[in-house]
Design an enzyme around this catalytic site. Structure first.
Site, short mmCIF file in Angstrom:
data_model
loop_
_atom_site.label_atom_id
_atom_site.label_comp_id
_atom_site.label_asym_id
_atom_site.label_seq_id
_atom_site.Cartn_x
_atom_site.Cartn_y
_atom_site.Cartn_z
N GLY C 151 1.88 -12.39 65.01
CA GLY C 151 2.13 -11.58 66.19
C GLY C 151 1.69 -12.31 67.45
CB CYS C 152 2.84 -12.01 70.93
SG CYS C 152 2.96 -10.21 71.04
#
Lengths: 348, 348, 348, 348
Positions: C151-152
């Site tokens: 995930g970012c």
């Protein structure tokens, strides 16, 4: 204290109308409607209104009978076509109406239908509707029962060009009106094209040659010169929330210089509190009118090309929609034009 | 691998040139200068370059002898007037130069001086300078030692109007060029007027009738038709970083329709990789060209008013300055026009 | 030249993957899919790709058999749950997969289900999935057939805290991770909440205590210390397009000073080209990493409160999604980690 | 109608004070000063004030004798140190003063000097200065002659944490206050770092561990618990004009749940019109308070980590500076706290 109703509270113009009316000393918002949000308190829908006197106002489904019976005036902030029928119902029941849609702005059923591509089902009301630009029609607005609130772009374009056309300072041929609008102009409906990441840090033109505000501008400017006008009107989307800036190009009549232009405009708008002819050399910025009913106009002449260039700035939501609607309501209800509309611009 | 120098690394065009050259397969940035930042490593000044091969390049004070001796080509990213003298020194010492300033763009000393209000002290170099717009002058650029890199606005306006004027599809009279630029166009110098809070969420026009890019546009478009042109060129500031969108209005010659216009443009730009004539009905957005050398052009005709409306978009820093400078350097150094310039646009 | 496919081209991560792969020297995008846009050429959907080699690539409906047969690797840029099943199909047909969704990031089916509130229907694939953070797992990624792209937010948080936790410089208790993200993180679906006018010129927190990236951060940081970690992770929406900045607060172990912290981080990331430990006193800005795979980290100690404060910045679309996906694909396909990923940041 | 003066009209707080006072029914701005702009009419400096009653007010050089003799109260919107001496002069001449600088906010000369790195030359005035946070000190403000208007960040942090600390719901240890501010907070002085293109589309932290508002927060929260507090306070720059959002993390005392927290806050702020405790599940956005004196607070508890997380939003220019200054002046002049301060938020 007059009681006013608002049909269509969920869009940006509805939101802006609520904001303006909150502090209005002569009008109180007593009815707000939305089919979708009916049953909520206004502050549930608009948290920025919490803790204000509008906080607990219930949103209801629209009911023209109830509105007509309980309001001194009704604002319609609904899409065109919907507005047409609702205005007719409200008028039939005796209500006075300020319609923020385009439905009653154009004098001609045919022109309306050719630009909007729908039938105008209530042409019977066109004769009584007054175009709600106070600088041009204050007296007629004061006596009207149905006011067609002007479009945002037309407000900026008409105020910028009307005095010069009326006085014969510029040619009605060869007009180019290049407008730029903040993104609230696109409304508050879900759509990919107006997502933050599709508008931010970019700039684009849209609707070239086809924008529906064109005939409205042509109608009013045509009235200034007493003949039909055809002009180029084009629109662009600016990555900002509010504001329209319109740059207009016109051919100067022989022998007209900047002083004469400025004198004409200053004279034309004498006693009109909201049109500010900026000092020579100063050009408007949309933020100087943010949240207000001002229309700022900068005037420039170009000797090289023989043109008058006008730059006009308004807040599209306030002067271009809800603020102007309240101004019209003020006149219709016998209040002073500026009542409740004297806030300074939000700067920066 | 060609060695190139950059005079004036601290502005946005210098920064952009460093960005572009970082990945260039045929050119290496070996000298960067700034009087003010001399003695720093490049990454100290530009943290975004840390960890790249340019990270440790030392910024030095400009020394034309050293630059001429050690570089195959020098980019000048300094203000006008400064550029004039520095280009002359570099040329005298045998260096090839791409000048990003305005000093050698105008063929006429008089025109330069009347718009820039300063003396042009090196008119002797004007005859050899080539206007660096590859779509028009690729061959001459390839043989030039001094290229005048076009202005940002003129790049967008000339590419948009040149084919129609050349082919006689529009009148050279009555041209209106309404441009809108991102704020990098104002440069990277401290000033209240370009602070974030003075530009954000607002829109304004500036320099009406006086913008110095006007004669540059008139010069090149005049060459298209073989006579002098006078047009209205005006500029606006958009709250975005990069990008120029130019909307131009012209009178169509009799009998010209959109198909003919489109065919003319497509033909004119055949084999030119960076001008993209958008499909009918599609209008450009500045973000589609962000960080690239593309110029996107949308073409619209308006039957009501008999006008051709062109909308053109470029990245003012890349195509409008440093990217075009590298394209010119490519040609001058015998490389393919597109070398190192094929990045996709940064979207969104 | 490896052939790669992309399932889900219409979102921002798909768009970014196309942008990155356009210039990739070792991989070519040969299949792009979207149920909704199938039948269009890629440039019809993304005008910024006109005139590039991807311009005429046809968008097709997703077909796992065809993808598995014709691609050396497939990127999945589809929502969680959809990804789960599609990855399983592709794996069953022999394809190597980089999944940009959350479906295979968490080692534990239970943890996944408690945060995502859906059943994980393919837990059989969890053991083979490798968490695709190259700084931690490059070797395993190189041998993997299914990589769960991080995930970012977790990318920014894990890289910022892992070295200090691993080296025992900070307590695993009392961690506060306060993250701020650009609006591309919200995806490219129509919705009122992410309209320009709802995000511009405002700032808000969202999903407090409930963000689904929390367990991912806890999982990886827990592995650093060999025990479970519970931390506060919270998120905010910034009116910008790209970028995440994460500010993390941790209690320093006794006797640890800034020099020791810096030495530890510099040592930990030695040989990792994309993590840049900024000089002492310099704090990251998201624009310095825009369009790149860099993660910039600023380190600050506070004697008054005994805390280590880390500030880390990534581009959420590039390093936080598609750029990292390409890095993982590089490793899986036997290419050098940085192949095709060396662009400078887009500044400004 | 009270006559008030404003020393320092050219910054954003001066501009905001002019905006607010324009519509104030009980106070009239009769003196505005600026050394640099003396001799101009106010509208020359601020075109947004054209056509208002403040338009022709002359800007003068500051003269404390004249101000003291002709104003019922003077606002100081000048830098710290300058404010110190000017406040002393004004007090000596009998004027009542609201000082928007930091000079009289801290009770301790030593604390002031250690954070501001300058000598406090007028410590004699510290005992009489009242910290101008109306929710805490309304009675004392009403009787004060010198009010130290709170800092913007402290206003957001103190209001968010005071009730919980006072009631013992959270530990005074382990407080983390992570704040994010719009760019008006950086002031209106020319500088490269706050240019549009350096702030737009990016996000950064600044002044970590060193922000001068730290001791102000610690002082007031220390008073809530009767002991010294040391907390982590850190700041970030948001690409927006106005607004502060502060996210605070605290350890909950044993057995405290969200209901108890909410009841405590609602009770504490009962009768305080400007603190809005948002409904459970609703988190503040800075735009909901734009242009107002509201402080919106969202309360969240996290069972996993035992923390209370508060999110508070104010307008840094209005509630965080000039709006609060007018509120304090209202109290000092015997007016109702809310006089002239009831505008709705500017949305959007």
């Amino acid at each position: 204290m007059k009681r006013v109703g608002l049909v269509g509270v969920t869009g940006y113009t509805g939101m802006e109308l609520a904001r303006i009316l909150l502090g209005h000393p002569g009008m109180r918002l007593t009815q707000v409607t939305s089919r979708k949000e009916a049953g909520k308190r206004l502050a549930e829908n608009y948290p920025f209104l919490q803790g204000t006197e509008l906080s607990d106002l219930m949103i209801t489904a629209p009911d023209t009978s109830f509105l007509a019976a309980n309001c001194d005036l009704v604002f319609l902030a609904v899409p065109h076509c919907t507005a047409m029928e609702m205005a007719a119902e409200l008028r039939a029941k005796g209500a006075r109406v300020v319609d923020l849609s385009a439905d009653f702005r154009l004098r001609s059923k045919d022109v309306y239908e050719s630009w909007y591509k729908v039938e105008h089902t209530r042409p019977d009301l066109l004769p009584e509707a007054v175009y709600g630009l106070p600088e041009l029609y204050a007296d007629r607005i004061a006596g009207a029962s149905l006011v067609a609130n002007p479009g945002c772009y037309p407000t900026s374009a008409i105020l910028a060009l009307y005095p010069a056309l009326k006085a014969g300072l510029i040619s009605p041929e060869d007009l180019v009106v290049d407008s730029k609008s903040g993104t609230t102009g696109a409304g508050r409906k879900a759509g990919v094209g107006t997502l933050f990441c599709e508008v931010s840090d970019t700039f684009r033109a849209y609707n070239l040659t086809k924008h529906r505000h064109t005939p409205e501008i042509e109608q009013e400017l045509g009235l200034a010169v007493g003949r039909e006008i055809r002009l180029s009107f084009n629109t662009h989307l600016v990555p900002m929330n509010r504001g329209i800036l319109t740059t207009s190009y016109a051919k100067l009549a022989a022998g007209v210089d900047l002083d004469r232009v400025r004198d004409t405009y200053i004279g034309f708008y004498a006693g009109k509190p909201w049109v500010r002819i900026l000092p020579a050399g100063v050009l408007p910025e949309t933020r100087w009118v943010r949240g207000t009913n001002f229309c700022d106009i900068g005037l420039v002449t170009d000797d090289r090309t023989g043109r008058l260039i006008t730059v006009s700035a308004i807040d599209n939501l306030c002067r271009g929609a809800s603020g102007q609607a309240v101004a019209n309501a003020n006149l219709m209800l016998g209040l002073d034009l500026s009542t409740g509309l004297s806030q300074a611009a939000m700067m920066p």
